[in-house]
Write a protein that holds these residues in place. Structure first.
Motif, PDB file in Angstrom:
ATOM      1  N   ALA A  63     -27.408 -83.949 -75.585  1.00 57.63           N
ATOM      2  CA  ALA A  63     -27.492 -82.924 -74.540  1.00 57.63           C
ATOM      3  C   ALA A  63     -26.374 -81.898 -74.709  1.00 57.63           C
ATOM      4  O   ALA A  63     -26.595 -80.693 -74.566  1.00 57.63           O
ATOM      5  N   ALA A  64     -25.169 -82.362 -75.034  1.00 59.52           N
ATOM      6  CA  ALA A  64     -24.052 -81.444 -75.259  1.00 59.52           C
ATOM      7  C   ALA A  64     -24.310 -80.568 -76.481  1.00 59.52           C
ATOM      8  O   ALA A  64     -24.040 -79.361 -76.458  1.00 59.52           O
ATOM      9  N   HIS A  65     -24.843 -81.155 -77.536  1.00 57.81           N
ATOM     10  CA  HIS A  65     -25.190 -80.370 -78.737  1.00 57.81           C
ATOM     11  C   HIS A  65     -26.290 -79.353 -78.423  1.00 57.81           C
ATOM     12  O   HIS A  65     -26.236 -78.216 -78.904  1.00 57.81           O
ATOM     13  N   ASN A  66     -27.268 -79.764 -77.623  1.00 53.12           N
ATOM     14  CA  ASN A  66     -28.348 -78.842 -77.252  1.00 53.12           C
ATOM     15  C   ASN A  66     -27.773 -77.622 -76.532  1.00 53.12           C
ATOM     16  O   ASN A  66     -28.196 -76.490 -76.773  1.00 53.12           O
ATOM     17  N   PHE A  67     -26.832 -77.850 -75.639  1.00 54.83           N
ATOM     18  CA  PHE A  67     -26.149 -76.749 -74.947  1.00 54.83           C
ATOM     19  C   PHE A  67     -25.390 -75.875 -75.937  1.00 54.83           C
ATOM     20  O   PHE A  67     -25.551 -74.663 -75.985  1.00 54.83           O
ATOM     21  N   TRP A  68     -24.542 -76.508 -76.748  1.00 53.56           N
ATOM     22  CA  TRP A  68     -23.642 -75.779 -77.650  1.00 53.56           C
ATOM     23  C   TRP A  68     -24.398 -74.945 -78.680  1.00 53.56           C
ATOM     24  O   TRP A  68     -23.955 -73.868 -79.069  1.00 53.56           O
ATOM     25  N   GLN A  69     -25.545 -75.440 -79.106  1.00 56.75           N
ATOM     26  CA  GLN A  69     -26.322 -74.758 -80.132  1.00 56.75           C
ATOM     27  C   GLN A  69     -27.447 -73.885 -79.570  1.00 56.75           C
ATOM     28  O   GLN A  69     -28.182 -73.258 -80.335  1.00 56.75           O
ATOM     29  N   SER A  70     -27.561 -73.833 -78.251  1.00 62.21           N
ATOM     30  CA  SER A  70     -28.634 -73.039 -77.641  1.00 62.21           C
ATOM     31  C   SER A  70     -28.405 -71.551 -77.874  1.00 62.21           C
ATOM     32  O   SER A  70     -27.263 -71.093 -77.951  1.00 62.21           O
ATOM     33  N   PRO A  71     -29.475 -70.786 -77.978  1.00 65.08           N
ATOM     34  CA  PRO A  71     -29.326 -69.333 -78.129  1.00 65.08           C
ATOM     35  C   PRO A  71     -28.527 -68.709 -76.985  1.00 65.08           C
ATOM     36  O   PRO A  71     -27.746 -67.788 -77.198  1.00 65.08           O
ATOM     37  N   GLU A  72     -28.700 -69.248 -75.766  1.00 59.03           N
ATOM     38  CA  GLU A  72     -27.968 -68.709 -74.620  1.00 59.03           C
ATOM     39  C   GLU A  72     -26.464 -68.902 -74.776  1.00 59.03           C
ATOM     40  O   GLU A  72     -25.679 -67.992 -74.495  1.00 59.03           O
ATOM     41  N   TYR A  73     -26.052 -70.105 -75.222  1.00 55.17           N
ATOM     42  CA  TYR A  73     -24.611 -70.339 -75.361  1.00 55.17           C
ATOM     43  C   TYR A  73     -24.050 -69.609 -76.579  1.00 55.17           C
ATOM     44  O   TYR A  73     -22.930 -69.100 -76.529  1.00 55.17           O
ATOM     45  N   VAL A  74     -24.796 -69.539 -77.658  1.00 52.29           N
ATOM     46  CA  VAL A  74     -24.339 -68.789 -78.837  1.00 52.29           C
ATOM     47  C   VAL A  74     -24.050 -67.343 -78.435  1.00 52.29           C
ATOM     48  O   VAL A  74     -23.044 -66.757 -78.853  1.00 52.29           O
ATOM     49  N   GLN A  75     -24.897 -66.780 -77.586  1.00 50.43           N
ATOM     50  CA  GLN A  75     -24.670 -65.421 -77.084  1.00 50.43           C
ATOM     51  C   GLN A  75     -23.404 -65.375 -76.211  1.00 50.43           C
ATOM     52  O   GLN A  75     -22.590 -64.464 -76.315  1.00 50.43           O
ATOM     53  N   ALA A  76     -23.238 -66.363 -75.352  1.00 50.12           N
ATOM     54  CA  ALA A  76     -22.079 -66.405 -74.450  1.00 50.12           C
ATOM     55  C   ALA A  76     -20.764 -66.549 -75.210  1.00 50.12           C
ATOM     56  O   ALA A  76     -19.732 -66.033 -74.771  1.00 50.12           O
ATOM     57  N   GLN A  77     -20.781 -67.240 -76.350  1.00 44.33           N
ATOM     58  CA  GLN A  77     -19.557 -67.425 -77.135  1.00 44.33           C
ATOM     59  C   GLN A  77     -18.948 -66.092 -77.560  1.00 44.33           C
ATOM     60  O   GLN A  77     -17.737 -66.004 -77.749  1.00 44.33           O
ATOM     61  N   LYS A  78     -19.748 -65.075 -77.667  1.00 44.28           N
ATOM     62  CA  LYS A  78     -19.242 -63.758 -78.068  1.00 44.28           C
ATOM     63  C   LYS A  78     -18.239 -63.226 -77.051  1.00 44.28           C
ATOM     64  O   LYS A  78     -17.332 -62.483 -77.406  1.00 44.28           O
ATOM     65  N   TYR A  79     -18.372 -63.618 -75.786  1.00 47.84           N
ATOM     66  CA  TYR A  79     -17.431 -63.184 -74.760  1.00 47.84           C
ATOM     67  C   TYR A  79     -16.070 -63.868 -74.919  1.00 47.84           C
ATOM     68  O   TYR A  79     -15.083 -63.402 -74.370  1.00 47.84           O
ATOM     69  N   ARG A  80     -16.045 -64.978 -75.632  1.00 44.84           N
ATOM     70  CA  ARG A  80     -14.810 -65.741 -75.839  1.00 44.84           C
ATOM     71  C   ARG A  80     -14.045 -65.279 -77.079  1.00 44.84           C
ATOM     72  O   ARG A  80     -12.837 -65.487 -77.177  1.00 44.84           O
ATOM     73  N   GLU A  81     -14.743 -64.650 -78.012  1.00 40.98           N
ATOM     74  CA  GLU A  81     -14.137 -64.259 -79.285  1.00 40.98           C
ATOM     75  C   GLU A  81     -12.911 -63.377 -79.082  1.00 40.98           C
ATOM     76  O   GLU A  81     -12.945 -62.412 -78.314  1.00 40.98           O
ATOM     77  N   GLY A  82     -11.833 -63.744 -79.748  1.00 38.89           N
ATOM     78  CA  GLY A  82     -10.619 -62.953 -79.719  1.00 38.89           C
ATOM     79  C   GLY A  82      -9.815 -63.058 -78.434  1.00 38.89           C
ATOM     80  O   GLY A  82      -8.873 -62.298 -78.240  1.00 38.89           O
ATOM     81  N   THR A  83     -10.176 -63.987 -77.561  1.00 36.78           N
ATOM     82  CA  THR A  83      -9.465 -64.093 -76.284  1.00 36.78           C
ATOM     83  C   THR A  83      -8.383 -65.160 -76.265  1.00 36.78           C
ATOM     84  O   THR A  83      -7.607 -65.231 -75.317  1.00 36.78           O
ATOM     85  N   GLY A  84      -8.340 -66.008 -77.285  1.00 36.02           N
ATOM     86  CA  GLY A  84      -7.341 -67.074 -77.298  1.00 36.02           C
ATOM     87  C   GLY A  84      -7.618 -68.092 -78.387  1.00 36.02           C
ATOM     88  O   GLY A  84      -8.374 -67.840 -79.316  1.00 36.02           O
ATOM     89  N   GLN A  85      -7.005 -69.250 -78.219  1.00 38.63           N
ATOM     90  CA  GLN A  85      -7.180 -70.356 -79.163  1.00 38.63           C
ATOM     91  C   GLN A  85      -7.881 -71.493 -78.434  1.00 38.63           C
ATOM     92  O   GLN A  85      -7.517 -71.830 -77.300  1.00 38.63           O
ATOM     93  N   PHE A  86      -8.865 -72.093 -79.110  1.00 42.74           N
ATOM     94  CA  PHE A  86      -9.684 -73.124 -78.480  1.00 42.74           C
ATOM     95  C   PHE A  86      -9.907 -74.287 -79.438  1.00 42.74           C
ATOM     96  O   PHE A  86     -10.172 -74.076 -80.618  1.00 42.74           O
TER      97      PHE A  86
END
Length: 100
Positions: A63-86
């Motif tokens: 279920a966690a992988h389904n979330f992480w690899q979903s098109p919706e979350y892949v799109q959301a990750q773009k908002y995180r890019e360049g904002t810090g270290q994770f």
């Protein structure tokens, strides 16, 4: 068996990161997860602690992988890019029989 997604974060650009924090919680819920801990950890031992830790619980690792690899979350990750270290960790929870 439950699984836990643990995110250690040090955010440097909160203004840009704010959009990520708006978009992701509904996705976590949509894919079956829920937050169980969030905030600045207290360093009890060791050299370093991240500025923030977020822990979410999932029905299982898939279920966690389904979330992480979903098109919706892949799109959301773009908002995180360049904002810090994770650092992102996924771990299985303990079953009741494991504890006995």
């Amino acid at each position: 068996m439950s699984a836990y997604l643990i995110i250690q974060a040090t955010v440097h650009d909160w203004q840009k990161f704010a959009k990520y924090t708006e978009v992701v919680p509904p996705l976590v819920e949509k894919f079956g997860g829920h937050y169980i801990a969030m905030g600045q950890p207290e360093l009890i031992e060791g050299q370093d602690a991240p500025k923030s830790v977020v822990i979410s619980q999932w029905p299982d690792c898939q279920a966690a992988h389904n979330f992480w690899q979903s098109p919706e979350y892949v799109q959301a990750q773009k908002y995180r890019e360049g904002t810090g270290q994770f650092s992102v960790l996924l771990i299985d929870g303990l079953s009741q029989t494991t504890l006995e």
